[in-house]
Design a protein around this motif. Structure first.
Motif: not given
Length: 91
Positions: A38-67
């Motif tokens: 959903a964040l990718c769909m709302r971000t201008v220029g987002c064409m892919n994302l890198e995601f890790h299923f490990y979820r914890r505050i302080g761990f960045t698990n979602c990166y939006l990318k432009d290619k």
């Protein structure tokens, strides 16, 4: 809401990441896969994302990318729990 052209349809690379996913547009901690898409769909220029299923505050698990990626033209490799999801339609 601004859509990037994905239309909400993403294709996963089965536990693999793109060797060149483009530039980082944004990154987020403790997100679900649906949140990250959903964040990718709302971000201008987002064409892919890198995601890790490990979820914890302080761990960045979602990166939006432009290619714009395709399974036929881009290389993917294994990367310890990370998956690249990319727009699966041609819009």
């Amino acid at each position: 809401m601004i859509f990037t052209g994905c239309g909400g349809r993403f294709r996963g690379s089965s536990g693999r990441v793109a060797t060149d996913a483009g530039n980082d547009l944004a990154s987020f901690e403790d997100k679900s896969l649906d949140d990250c898409k959903a964040l990718c769909m709302r971000t201008v220029g987002c064409m892919n994302l890198e995601f890790h299923f490990y979820r914890r505050i302080g761990f960045t698990n979602c990166y939006l990318k432009d290619k714009k990626l395709t399974s036929a033209n881009d290389k993917f490799e294994g990367m310890g729990g990370w998956t690249t999801y990319y727009c699966s339609d041609s819009n």
